[in-house]
Design a protein around this motif. Structure first.
Motif, PDB file in Angstrom:
ATOM      1  N   ARG A 194       2.364   8.461  -1.062  1.00 34.72           N
ATOM      2  CA  ARG A 194       1.772   7.129  -1.148  1.00 34.72           C
ATOM      3  C   ARG A 194       0.470   7.104  -0.357  1.00 34.72           C
ATOM      4  O   ARG A 194       0.332   7.799   0.634  1.00 34.72           O
ATOM      5  CB  ARG A 194       2.735   6.086  -0.601  1.00 34.72           C
ATOM      6  CG  ARG A 194       4.100   6.285  -1.155  1.00 34.72           C
ATOM      7  CD  ARG A 194       4.903   5.203  -1.723  1.00 34.72           C
ATOM      8  NE  ARG A 194       4.621   3.835  -1.550  1.00 34.72           N
ATOM      9  CZ  ARG A 194       4.501   3.002  -2.578  1.00 34.72           C
ATOM     10  NH1 ARG A 194       4.592   3.463  -3.789  1.00 34.72           N
ATOM     11  NH2 ARG A 194       4.307   1.723  -2.385  1.00 34.72           N
ATOM     12  N   ILE A 195      -0.453   6.274  -0.826  1.00 38.06           N
ATOM     13  CA  ILE A 195      -1.758   6.164  -0.189  1.00 38.06           C
ATOM     14  C   ILE A 195      -2.051   4.700   0.085  1.00 38.06           C
ATOM     15  O   ILE A 195      -1.733   3.822  -0.715  1.00 38.06           O
ATOM     16  CB  ILE A 195      -2.859   6.779  -1.066  1.00 38.06           C
ATOM     17  CG1 ILE A 195      -2.662   8.281  -1.169  1.00 38.06           C
ATOM     18  CG2 ILE A 195      -4.240   6.486  -0.517  1.00 38.06           C
ATOM     19  CD1 ILE A 195      -3.723   8.984  -1.946  1.00 38.06           C
ATOM     20  N   MET A 226      -3.809  -4.864   2.935  1.00 39.59           N
ATOM     21  CA  MET A 226      -3.539  -3.433   2.923  1.00 39.59           C
ATOM     22  C   MET A 226      -2.276  -3.214   2.103  1.00 39.59           C
ATOM     23  O   MET A 226      -1.248  -3.818   2.380  1.00 39.59           O
ATOM     24  CB  MET A 226      -3.336  -2.905   4.338  1.00 39.59           C
ATOM     25  CG  MET A 226      -3.007  -1.429   4.387  1.00 39.59           C
ATOM     26  SD  MET A 226      -2.498  -0.880   6.009  1.00 39.59           S
ATOM     27  CE  MET A 226      -4.084  -0.650   6.754  1.00 39.59           C
ATOM     28  N   LEU A 227      -2.374  -2.368   1.092  1.00 39.54           N
ATOM     29  CA  LEU A 227      -1.196  -2.097   0.270  1.00 39.54           C
ATOM     30  C   LEU A 227      -1.054  -0.606   0.033  1.00 39.54           C
ATOM     31  O   LEU A 227      -2.005   0.141   0.158  1.00 39.54           O
ATOM     32  CB  LEU A 227      -1.251  -2.869  -1.044  1.00 39.54           C
ATOM     33  CG  LEU A 227      -2.452  -2.731  -1.972  1.00 39.54           C
ATOM     34  CD1 LEU A 227      -2.163  -1.710  -3.040  1.00 39.54           C
ATOM     35  CD2 LEU A 227      -2.707  -4.068  -2.623  1.00 39.54           C
ATOM     36  N   TYR A 228       0.163  -0.202  -0.261  1.00 31.44           N
ATOM     37  CA  TYR A 228       0.479   1.198  -0.532  1.00 31.44           C
ATOM     38  C   TYR A 228       0.818   1.369  -2.001  1.00 31.44           C
ATOM     39  O   TYR A 228       1.581   0.584  -2.568  1.00 31.44           O
ATOM     40  CB  TYR A 228       1.671   1.662   0.313  1.00 31.44           C
ATOM     41  CG  TYR A 228       1.300   1.968   1.734  1.00 31.44           C
ATOM     42  CD1 TYR A 228       0.777   3.208   2.064  1.00 31.44           C
ATOM     43  CD2 TYR A 228       1.457   1.030   2.741  1.00 31.44           C
ATOM     44  CE1 TYR A 228       0.421   3.505   3.370  1.00 31.44           C
ATOM     45  CE2 TYR A 228       1.109   1.314   4.042  1.00 31.44           C
ATOM     46  CZ  TYR A 228       0.593   2.560   4.343  1.00 31.44           C
ATOM     47  OH  TYR A 228       0.243   2.851   5.623  1.00 31.44           O
ATOM     48  N   THR A 229       0.227   2.404  -2.614  1.00 32.98           N
ATOM     49  CA  THR A 229       0.505   2.716  -4.012  1.00 32.98           C
ATOM     50  C   THR A 229       0.799   4.201  -4.140  1.00 32.98           C
ATOM     51  O   THR A 229       0.506   4.989  -3.249  1.00 32.98           O
ATOM     52  CB  THR A 229      -0.689   2.371  -4.920  1.00 32.98           C
ATOM     53  OG1 THR A 229      -1.821   3.109  -4.480  1.00 32.98           O
ATOM     54  CG2 THR A 229      -1.003   0.903  -4.898  1.00 32.98           C
ATOM     55  N   ASN A 230       1.350   4.585  -5.281  1.00 32.33           N
ATOM     56  CA  ASN A 230       1.645   5.991  -5.541  1.00 32.33           C
ATOM     57  C   ASN A 230       0.350   6.775  -5.684  1.00 32.33           C
ATOM     58  O   ASN A 230      -0.633   6.293  -6.246  1.00 32.33           O
ATOM     59  CB  ASN A 230       2.486   6.145  -6.803  1.00 32.33           C
ATOM     60  CG  ASN A 230       3.857   5.562  -6.640  1.00 32.33           C
ATOM     61  OD1 ASN A 230       4.322   5.319  -5.527  1.00 32.33           O
ATOM     62  ND2 ASN A 230       4.527   5.318  -7.745  1.00 32.33           N
ATOM     63  N   GLU A 231       0.368   8.000  -5.196  1.00 35.29           N
ATOM     64  CA  GLU A 231      -0.833   8.826  -5.199  1.00 35.29           C
ATOM     65  C   GLU A 231      -1.279   9.189  -6.614  1.00 35.29           C
ATOM     66  O   GLU A 231      -2.465   9.266  -6.892  1.00 35.29           O
ATOM     67  CB  GLU A 231      -0.591  10.103  -4.399  1.00 35.29           C
ATOM     68  CG  GLU A 231      -1.815  10.949  -4.234  1.00 35.29           C
ATOM     69  CD  GLU A 231      -1.554  12.177  -3.390  1.00 35.29           C
ATOM     70  OE1 GLU A 231      -2.535  12.764  -2.921  1.00 35.29           O
ATOM     71  OE2 GLU A 231      -0.382  12.544  -3.203  1.00 35.29           O
TER      72      GLU A 231
END
Length: 88
Positions: A6-7, A39-44
């Motif tokens: 995750r990025i 700020m959010l996290y998503t799949n690379e």
């Protein structure tokens, strides 16, 4: 169970009322109402499509992807550099 890389993405908004609409792009980790960013996290593997889609939205000012993946994290020489510095 397989772990997915995750990025972090920082999305600057024009107005914070659009914060809830960003949930479909990933998990919201932090939001700052004063500076108006999320700020959010998503799949690379989906990062390119997500950033392009976010930039097209009219309520988004700017999108920054975290550079953590490209930062040097090898500190093997850190101890030797410190010893050389302390020896006069």
């Amino acid at each position: 169970m397989e772990l997915v890389e995750r990025i972090s993405i920082i999305v600057y908004l024009k107005n914070m009322k659009h914060e809830r609409q960003l949930r479909k792009f990933g998990n919201i980790y932090h939001s700052n109402k004063k500076e108006q960013y999320v700020m959010l996290y998503t799949n690379e593997d989906k990062i390119d499509d997500t950033v392009q889609h976010l930039m097209k939205l009219k309520y988004v000012k700017d999108v920054n992807v975290s550079p953590f993946k490209y930062v040097k994290r090898d500190y093997s020489n850190a101890k030797t550099d410190k010893k050389e510095y302390l020896n006069f």
